[in-house]
Write an enzyme that holds these catalytic residues in place. Structure first.
Site, short mmCIF file in Angstrom:
data_model
loop_
_atom_site.label_atom_id
_atom_site.label_comp_id
_atom_site.label_asym_id
_atom_site.label_seq_id
_atom_site.Cartn_x
_atom_site.Cartn_y
_atom_site.Cartn_z
N HIS A 1 62.52 -0.77 9.96
CA HIS A 1 61.08 -0.58 9.80
C HIS A 1 60.83 0.46 8.71
O HIS A 1 61.69 1.32 8.45
CB HIS A 1 60.46 -0.10 11.11
N CYS B 1 55.37 1.71 16.00
CA CYS B 1 55.83 1.07 17.23
C CYS B 1 56.57 2.12 18.08
O CYS B 1 56.86 3.22 17.61
CB CYS B 1 56.74 -0.11 16.90
N CYS C 1 59.77 3.54 16.36
CA CYS C 1 59.47 4.45 15.26
C CYS C 1 58.84 5.74 15.78
O CYS C 1 59.14 6.83 15.28
CB CYS C 1 58.58 3.78 14.23
N GLU D 1 59.05 3.13 8.61
CA GLU D 1 59.14 4.52 9.06
C GLU D 1 60.59 4.96 9.20
O GLU D 1 60.94 6.08 8.81
CB GLU D 1 58.44 4.70 10.41
#
Length: 137
Positions: A46, A76, A79, A48
């Protein structure tokens, strides 16, 4: 946030979910990334997560206590956990995620920055994806 949106656009161009993240320390960008889940075949890739890794490498420490994270969509749970572990005190995001479970813990959380732009890039991406799915034989 504009740089995070630029990263999100790169993700969309690569057929990735268009989320971008930027980490800033002392007014300098030390991490920037977009989702790369499909490209890397890695569910943890992801925006992040990648930006956190870049930022930690840039300063030589996993503690990002003097940093701010700008991300186009609310993080999410995975993260959010990484943000907490990295001790990032400030998180700024564009669009809220109704599926978020409220796991984001930071000293300062700012929501809704460039919200319409962040929402639009996600909606446009998923509209196109649904159309492409519908057009398949």
């Amino acid at each position: 946030m504009r740089q995070a949106l630029q990263q999100a656009a790169l993700a969309a161009e690569a057929s990735e979910v268009p989320i971008g993240a930027v980490i800033v320390r002392a007014q300098a960008v030390i991490g920037r990334a977009h989702n790369q889940v499909e490209m890397l075949k890695d569910p943890t890739a992801h925006a992040e997560m990648i930006a956190i890794t870049q930022a930690a490498n840039a300063i030589g420490d996993w503690r990002l206590t003097e940093c701010a994270l700008y991300v186009t969509k609310e993080p999410c749970p995975m993260c959010a956990g990484a943000i907490t572990l990295a001790r990032i005190p400030k998180v700024v995001f564009g669009v809220s995620d109704p599926q978020s479970t409220g796991t984001l813990h930071a000293e300062e959380i700012i929501r809704g920055v460039l919200e319409e732009e962040c929402r639009s890039i996600l909606q446009d991406f998923f509209k196109l994806a649904r159309k492409q799915d519908a057009d398949r034989p």
